[in-house]
Design an enzyme around this catalytic site. Structure first.
Site, PDB file in Angstrom:
ATOM      1  N   ASP A 270      63.992 -29.758  38.568  1.00 19.29           N
ATOM      2  CA  ASP A 270      64.126 -29.571  37.121  1.00 19.29           C
ATOM      3  C   ASP A 270      65.108 -28.446  36.808  1.00 19.29           C
ATOM      4  O   ASP A 270      65.295 -27.533  37.610  1.00 19.29           O
ATOM      5  CB  ASP A 270      62.740 -29.265  36.527  1.00 19.29           C
ATOM      6  CG  ASP A 270      62.707 -29.490  35.020  1.00 19.29           C
ATOM      7  OD1 ASP A 270      63.568 -30.236  34.494  1.00 19.29           O
ATOM      8  OD2 ASP A 270      61.815 -28.910  34.359  1.00 19.29           O
TER       9      ASP A 270
ATOM     10  N   TRP B 126      70.583 -25.043  33.254  1.00 17.18           N
ATOM     11  CA  TRP B 126      71.550 -24.326  34.116  1.00 17.18           C
ATOM     12  C   TRP B 126      72.968 -24.489  33.554  1.00 17.18           C
ATOM     13  O   TRP B 126      73.718 -23.519  33.458  1.00 17.18           O
ATOM     14  CB  TRP B 126      71.473 -24.885  35.538  1.00 17.18           C
ATOM     15  CG  TRP B 126      72.433 -24.260  36.491  1.00 17.18           C
ATOM     16  CD1 TRP B 126      72.246 -23.115  37.217  1.00 17.18           C
ATOM     17  CD2 TRP B 126      73.754 -24.730  36.817  1.00 17.18           C
ATOM     18  NE1 TRP B 126      73.370 -22.845  37.974  1.00 17.18           N
ATOM     19  CE2 TRP B 126      74.302 -23.830  37.747  1.00 17.18           C
ATOM     20  CE3 TRP B 126      74.507 -25.829  36.411  1.00 17.18           C
ATOM     21  CZ2 TRP B 126      75.582 -23.986  38.280  1.00 17.18           C
ATOM     22  CZ3 TRP B 126      75.780 -25.998  36.940  1.00 17.18           C
ATOM     23  CH2 TRP B 126      76.308 -25.078  37.868  1.00 17.18           C
TER      24      TRP B 126
ATOM     25  N   ARG C 135      75.172 -30.943  29.819  1.00 17.84           N
ATOM     26  CA  ARG C 135      74.060 -31.201  30.740  1.00 17.84           C
ATOM     27  C   ARG C 135      74.512 -31.985  31.980  1.00 17.84           C
ATOM     28  O   ARG C 135      73.998 -31.787  33.078  1.00 17.84           O
ATOM     29  CB  ARG C 135      72.957 -31.982  30.009  1.00 17.84           C
ATOM     30  CG  ARG C 135      72.365 -31.235  28.806  1.00 17.84           C
ATOM     31  CD  ARG C 135      71.336 -32.094  28.078  1.00 17.84           C
ATOM     32  NE  ARG C 135      70.367 -32.655  29.000  1.00 17.84           N
ATOM     33  CZ  ARG C 135      69.304 -32.003  29.471  1.00 17.84           C
ATOM     34  NH1 ARG C 135      69.063 -30.775  29.077  1.00 17.84           N
ATOM     35  NH2 ARG C 135      68.485 -32.595  30.304  1.00 17.84           N
TER      36      ARG C 135
ATOM     37  N   HIS D 276      73.831 -31.935  36.173  1.00 20.35           N
ATOM     38  CA  HIS D 276      73.376 -32.994  37.095  1.00 20.35           C
ATOM     39  C   HIS D 276      74.320 -33.093  38.294  1.00 20.35           C
ATOM     40  O   HIS D 276      73.880 -33.238  39.433  1.00 20.35           O
ATOM     41  CB  HIS D 276      73.287 -34.345  36.380  1.00 20.35           C
ATOM     42  CG  HIS D 276      72.281 -34.353  35.259  1.00 20.35           C
ATOM     43  ND1 HIS D 276      71.033 -33.804  35.402  1.00 20.35           N
ATOM     44  CD2 HIS D 276      72.340 -34.841  33.975  1.00 20.35           C
ATOM     45  CE1 HIS D 276      70.363 -33.944  34.246  1.00 20.35           C
ATOM     46  NE2 HIS D 276      71.137 -34.559  33.380  1.00 20.35           N
TER      47      HIS D 276
ATOM     48  N   THR E 225      60.262 -42.485  34.332  1.00 16.67           N
ATOM     49  CA  THR E 225      60.313 -43.605  33.367  1.00 16.67           C
ATOM     50  C   THR E 225      60.573 -43.046  31.960  1.00 16.67           C
ATOM     51  O   THR E 225      61.252 -43.679  31.153  1.00 16.67           O
ATOM     52  CB  THR E 225      59.013 -44.454  33.368  1.00 16.67           C
ATOM     53  OG1 THR E 225      57.913 -43.576  33.171  1.00 16.67           O
ATOM     54  CG2 THR E 225      58.817 -45.190  34.667  1.00 16.67           C
TER      55      THR E 225
ATOM     56  N   ARG F 122      66.216 -40.570  27.194  1.00 22.55           N
ATOM     57  CA  ARG F 122      67.264 -39.573  26.922  1.00 22.55           C
ATOM     58  C   ARG F 122      68.473 -40.267  26.286  1.00 22.55           C
ATOM     59  O   ARG F 122      68.584 -41.497  26.334  1.00 22.55           O
ATOM     60  CB  ARG F 122      67.669 -38.893  28.230  1.00 22.55           C
ATOM     61  CG  ARG F 122      66.547 -38.021  28.756  1.00 22.55           C
ATOM     62  CD  ARG F 122      67.025 -37.123  29.857  1.00 22.55           C
ATOM     63  NE  ARG F 122      65.942 -36.265  30.316  1.00 22.55           N
ATOM     64  CZ  ARG F 122      66.077 -35.261  31.160  1.00 22.55           C
ATOM     65  NH1 ARG F 122      67.277 -34.997  31.646  1.00 22.55           N
ATOM     66  NH2 ARG F 122      65.055 -34.527  31.521  1.00 22.55           N
TER      67      ARG F 122
ATOM     68  N   LEU G 203      63.634 -37.256  59.461  1.00 18.34           N
ATOM     69  CA  LEU G 203      63.051 -37.087  58.123  1.00 18.34           C
ATOM     70  C   LEU G 203      63.046 -38.408  57.349  1.00 18.34           C
ATOM     71  O   LEU G 203      64.007 -39.179  57.420  1.00 18.34           O
ATOM     72  CB  LEU G 203      63.911 -36.063  57.355  1.00 18.34           C
ATOM     73  CG  LEU G 203      63.573 -35.848  55.878  1.00 18.34           C
ATOM     74  CD1 LEU G 203      62.283 -35.055  55.729  1.00 18.34           C
ATOM     75  CD2 LEU G 203      64.723 -35.106  55.172  1.00 18.34           C
TER      76      LEU G 203
HETATM   77  C1  IPE Z   1      60.607 -34.304  35.258  1.00 16.36           C
HETATM   78  O1  IPE Z   1      61.464 -33.493  34.536  1.00 16.36           O
HETATM   79  C2  IPE Z   1      61.352 -35.510  35.762  1.00 16.36           C
HETATM   80  C3  IPE Z   1      62.336 -35.247  36.799  1.00 16.36           C
HETATM   81  C4  IPE Z   1      62.603 -34.093  37.351  1.00 16.36           C
HETATM   82  C5  IPE Z   1      63.064 -36.401  37.234  1.00 16.36           C
HETATM   83  P1  IPE Z   1      61.645 -33.602  32.958  1.00 16.36           P
HETATM   84  O2  IPE Z   1      62.604 -32.553  32.571  1.00 16.36           O
HETATM   85  O3  IPE Z   1      61.972 -35.000  32.588  1.00 16.36           O
HETATM   86  O4  IPE Z   1      60.159 -33.284  32.439  1.00 16.36           O
HETATM   87  P2  IPE Z   1      59.659 -32.533  31.134  1.00 16.36           P
HETATM   88  O5  IPE Z   1      60.246 -33.262  29.963  1.00 16.36           O
HETATM   89  O6  IPE Z   1      60.144 -31.131  31.218  1.00 16.36           O
HETATM   90  O7  IPE Z   1      58.174 -32.604  31.205  1.00 16.36           O
HETATM   91  C1  IPE Z   2      66.295 -32.394  35.930  1.00 18.00           C
HETATM   92  O1  IPE Z   2      66.963 -31.579  35.024  1.00 18.00           O
HETATM   93  C2  IPE Z   2      67.008 -33.705  36.207  1.00 18.00           C
HETATM   94  C3  IPE Z   2      66.403 -34.870  35.546  1.00 18.00           C
HETATM   95  C4  IPE Z   2      65.285 -34.895  34.910  1.00 18.00           C
HETATM   96  C5  IPE Z   2      67.144 -36.116  35.648  1.00 18.00           C
HETATM   97  P1  IPE Z   2      66.802 -31.765  33.473  1.00 18.00           P
HETATM   98  O2  IPE Z   2      67.817 -32.759  33.013  1.00 18.00           O
HETATM   99  O3  IPE Z   2      65.407 -32.074  33.099  1.00 18.00           O
HETATM  100  O4  IPE Z   2      67.214 -30.322  32.944  1.00 18.00           O
HETATM  101  P2  IPE Z   2      66.437 -29.433  31.898  1.00 18.00           P
HETATM  102  O5  IPE Z   2      65.010 -29.408  32.340  1.00 18.00           O
HETATM  103  O6  IPE Z   2      66.617 -30.081  30.570  1.00 18.00           O
HETATM  104  O7  IPE Z   2      67.083 -28.096  31.984  1.00 18.00           O
HETATM  105 MG    MG Z   3      63.771 -30.995  32.614  1.00 23.37          MG
END
Ligand code: IPE
Ligand code: IPE
Ligand code: MG
Length: 241
Positions: free
Chosen positions: A22, A27, A35, A39, A68, A73, A133
């Site tokens: 996450d 970041w 964003r 990624h 899911t 998004r 692994l």
């Molecule tokens: C959880 O992160 C899902 C993944 C890391 C793929 P999210 O960013 O989607 O979760 P919430 O919205 O903070 O709960």
């Molecule tokens: C995790 O980072 C990656 C995915 C959930 C795909 P986020 O996209 O949730 O990034 P934050 O949590 O919004 O910073």
């Molecule tokens: Mg997140």
């Protein structure tokens, strides 16, 4: 000061580490980027942590890459993530083979773009005989989806008389989950400071040790991973006994 890697006790490794990766978006935003840039930088951490796990002999590493709920998004972000996954899987397959890593995927994979499903299947097929692994990617995954899916299949098997309600047990139920034949995680890591599970492996995490760090995923290095393992090795696991 010894490094965290040097402090890891190789005789008491967690067999399975699961990670909620996450903080990519935060970041990037903190650095004035969008964003999607976050990624892209998260891929480097995936590579590092996979290597880190393989180097010390961890057997299973599960990475939560797309939930899911993440389908909701903005379309541009979803499209960019799918493209990034396609590129990364294609590019990393030789490295997985070189490092004896076997790839598996769990989740509602039929919802993925055809091209990604295809690349994923090819990578799974080409790494299937690797014995180091096992890297499990959770893609279009959520635990509630998985449990509902299991219940549907259980009802089908009861209808077909392949199973009776009396036979149902925790072991049999677990065989209907997408993680069938994968041991439960010993350690769950979540980066970026949120203290929640976000619909990840609800059944399988029953007795996992939880580790949270403020570090955003793109900054999560090998040493960060080994630090989490060292923290885990300080814990006393009781399993209710
Ligand atoms: C959880 O992160 C899902 C993944 C890391 C793929 P999210 O960013 O989607 O979760 P919430 O919205 O903070 O709960
Ligand atoms: C995790 O980072 C990656 C995915 C959930 C795909 P986020 O996209 O949730 O990034 P934050 O949590 O919004 O910073
Ligand atoms: Mg997140």
């Amino acid at each position: 000061m010894p490094t965290f890697k040097e402090q890891v006790d190789k005789t008491r490794l967690p067999e399975h580490v699961a990670i909620i990766m996450d903080g990519n978006g935060r970041w990037a935003k903190e650095r004035g980027y969008n964003r999607i840039f976050g990624h892209h930088n998260g891929v480097k951490s995936v590579r590092e942590v996979t290597e880190a796990a393989a180097e010390i002999g961890i057997k299973y590493l599960t990475l939560y890459a797309f939930s899911t709920e993440n389908w909701e998004r903005p379309q541009a972000e979803v499209d960019a993530l799918m493209e990034l996954l396609i590129e990364t899987i294609e590019k990393e397959t030789p490295t997985l083979n070189k490092n004896n890593v076997r790839l598996l995927a769990i989740g509602d994979l039929k919802r993925l773009p055809g091209k990604l499903e295809d690349k994923l299947q090819r990578c799974i097929d080409s790494t299937t005989l690797n014995s180091g692994l096992t890297l499990v990617l959770a893609l279009s995954y959520s635990a509630r989806w998985e449990i509902i899916n299991a219940v549907k299949n259980i009802i089908k098997d009861i209808d077909l008389k392949q199973l009776t309600p009396e036979e149902m047990s925790a072991e049999i139920f677990a065989n209907y989950l997408t993680t069938k034949s994968i041991p439960d995680p010993d350690l769950l890591i979540r980066t970026s400071g949120e203290l929640r599970i976000s619909n990840f492996l609800l059944w399988q995490l029953a007795y996992s040790e939880l580790y949270f760090t403020e570090t955003h995923w793109p900054e999560f290095s090998k040493e960060c991973f080994y630090e989490a393992i060292c923290d885990y090795q300080q814990r006393e696991r009781r399993f209710g006994k």
